[in-house]
Scaffold this motif. Sequence first.
Motif, PDB file in Angstrom:
ATOM      1  N   GLU A  44       0.368  -1.014  -0.028  1.00 54.28           N
ATOM      2  CA  GLU A  44       0.024  -0.216  -0.404  1.00 54.28           C
ATOM      3  C   GLU A  44       1.027   1.184  -0.432  1.00 54.28           C
ATOM      4  OE1 GLU A  44      -2.302  -0.523   3.745  1.00 54.28           O
ATOM      5  OE2 GLU A  44      -3.838  -1.962   2.330  1.00 54.28           O
ATOM      6  N   TRP A  45       2.215   1.362  -0.500  1.00 57.87           N
ATOM      7  CA  TRP A  45       2.478   2.238  -0.658  1.00 57.87           C
ATOM      8  C   TRP A  45       2.626   2.917  -2.101  1.00 57.87           C
ATOM      9  CZ3 TRP A  45       6.558   4.504   2.398  1.00 57.87           C
ATOM     10  CH2 TRP A  45       6.715   3.544   3.728  1.00 57.87           C
ATOM     11  N   GLY A  46       1.844   2.693  -3.212  1.00 56.80           N
ATOM     12  CA  GLY A  46       1.658   3.292  -4.639  1.00 56.80           C
ATOM     13  C   GLY A  46       3.326   3.020  -5.478  1.00 56.80           C
ATOM     14  N   ILE A 169      -3.279   7.276  -3.642  1.00 58.69           N
ATOM     15  CA  ILE A 169      -3.082   5.339  -3.717  1.00 58.69           C
ATOM     16  C   ILE A 169      -4.563   4.325  -3.818  1.00 58.69           C
ATOM     17  CG2 ILE A 169      -1.668   3.457  -3.332  1.00 58.69           C
ATOM     18  CD1 ILE A 169      -0.161   6.035  -1.808  1.00 58.69           C
TER      19      ILE A 169
ATOM     20  N   ARG B  49       9.824   4.617   2.853  1.00 62.40           N
ATOM     21  CA  ARG B  49       9.142   3.538   0.885  1.00 62.40           C
ATOM     22  C   ARG B  49      10.175   3.133   0.236  1.00 62.40           C
ATOM     23  NH1 ARG B  49       8.228   4.632  -3.964  1.00 62.40           N
ATOM     24  NH2 ARG B  49       6.489   4.622  -5.134  1.00 62.40           N
ATOM     25  N   LEU B 117       7.263   7.733   5.740  1.00 64.44           N
ATOM     26  CA  LEU B 117       5.644   7.474   5.774  1.00 64.44           C
ATOM     27  C   LEU B 117       5.759   8.087   7.400  1.00 64.44           C
ATOM     28  CD1 LEU B 117       3.137   5.015   5.150  1.00 64.44           C
ATOM     29  CD2 LEU B 117       2.864   6.314   7.158  1.00 64.44           C
ATOM     30  N   TYR B 127       3.687  11.408   3.433  1.00 67.58           N
ATOM     31  CA  TYR B 127       5.585  11.302   3.270  1.00 67.58           C
ATOM     32  C   TYR B 127       6.232  12.558   3.618  1.00 67.58           C
ATOM     33  CZ  TYR B 127       3.988   6.835   0.375  1.00 67.58           C
ATOM     34  OH  TYR B 127       3.560   5.491   0.499  1.00 67.58           O
TER      35      TYR B 127
END
Lengths: 204, 255
Positions: A44-46, A169, B49, B117, B127
Amino acid sequence: MKNYIIHIAFGALLLMAACSKETELKKSVFIPDTDFPDLPAYSEWGYNTFGAYYDRELFIYTENDVPAKIINNGGKTSFLLKGQKRSAQYSYDYDPVNMSISFDLYGFQPNTFSDLLALHDTTIDLTGPNFKMIVTIDTVKHEEQIMSGTLKFIRAQQLMVDKNQVEVILSGEFGYTALVDEEPISITLGRFDVGIGEDNFFKY
Amino acid sequence: MKTKFLLSGIAVFFLISSLSGQEGKRPFLFVETGIDFISCESPEKDYIRGDIDPYNYGYVTDQLRSLLHMEYLGVKLEYRLLNDVLGAAGGLRYTRMISSIGRTAYWSDTPDFFYVLYKQDGLTTEYAKVREIMQKTDYLGIPLELRIYPNKDWAINVYYKVGAALNVKIRNRKEVVFYQDAMKPYSHEISRVTEDPGTFHASLYLGAGLKIGKLAKPGANLEISVPVGILPSGEPGFVTPQAGGGCQLMIRIPL
């Protein structure tokens, strides 16, 4: 004339300030699934990835195509996943085929990509009346005869980077069985994790 | 807890010093300073990320790096035993541990920031673009060492040591270097999602050194050491140490 130029310049600045373009976030990041390493792990981070098994072959994103688009046109909204169908056994397939799946939703009319947040925690029955599915393999387009299946938007989240809105997202799963040329096929373990922003949201 | 630890250290110090004057046991006061560098595993964090490998396009990369180094200052009392063959030392030491996570932008073609995040609120995720997260932790500790001097008292001697240090945290602070300075007011939000160091920190090390100058007069000791075990309490830590080494300089004063 001078005032006109000032207005245009100011308007352009406002437009640029409204949304941030994060080019790094547009890249696809592949993290292999622990159990099915040909597929990207659900995230679910894009990460701009999707993948599924089309019978035993892979339907998966590529680096050359925009993996997902939202197109609001003609009374329907299409969630388009575009990639390749290829063998799941080898890293390089000498005969990959371009493939895309368009999930057409009737009754959902987003005006901007921010409106996609309404898809959060939504499960769509692919056999329902407000739904169609168009599959394009190579250049041949046909409407799938769905026997059963679901498209699940597990999470929709508005992404802010350094306090600027960037994209929405969409993360979820899909799977279905269908008749293709009177032969049943199945799409299984489908997952997607894509970012939808100004450059891949279309309304016309 | 910190007061008890400090009192314990002072007690060890005086215990060792109480052996002063006993026949065959010569005491030395050491004023020490040193630095250790420790390599760490590539960080895998739930709040950072992933990024792509520029040379294996599309695949996740480990372009993030963790660094850890320790600087320290202290005093020790050493007693020579068994005809100056063995030296038992204990004392008090102040240690600053500096750990950081950042990009290896030196040889990479990727930008020199990563996404952290730091907030999820309903349907909004935030972010921050960060260049580096650094953590500075101060410890007060008790080093305990045993040195072996195999040779006679020459002007320069080689010796070996085994030691352990028990430390308690007295202060911790985090610094965040943002890609955009406008994000500085949100440093505390980034700090909140990163791991905090444990209250206790212990290490075991082996080393070798040079004793410079004869024992009857003030001199110096120069040591190199290799940590063979580092135990921060609580897990996971901000960084995961692997291996490293350090050097130490001591002024030696016979009492």
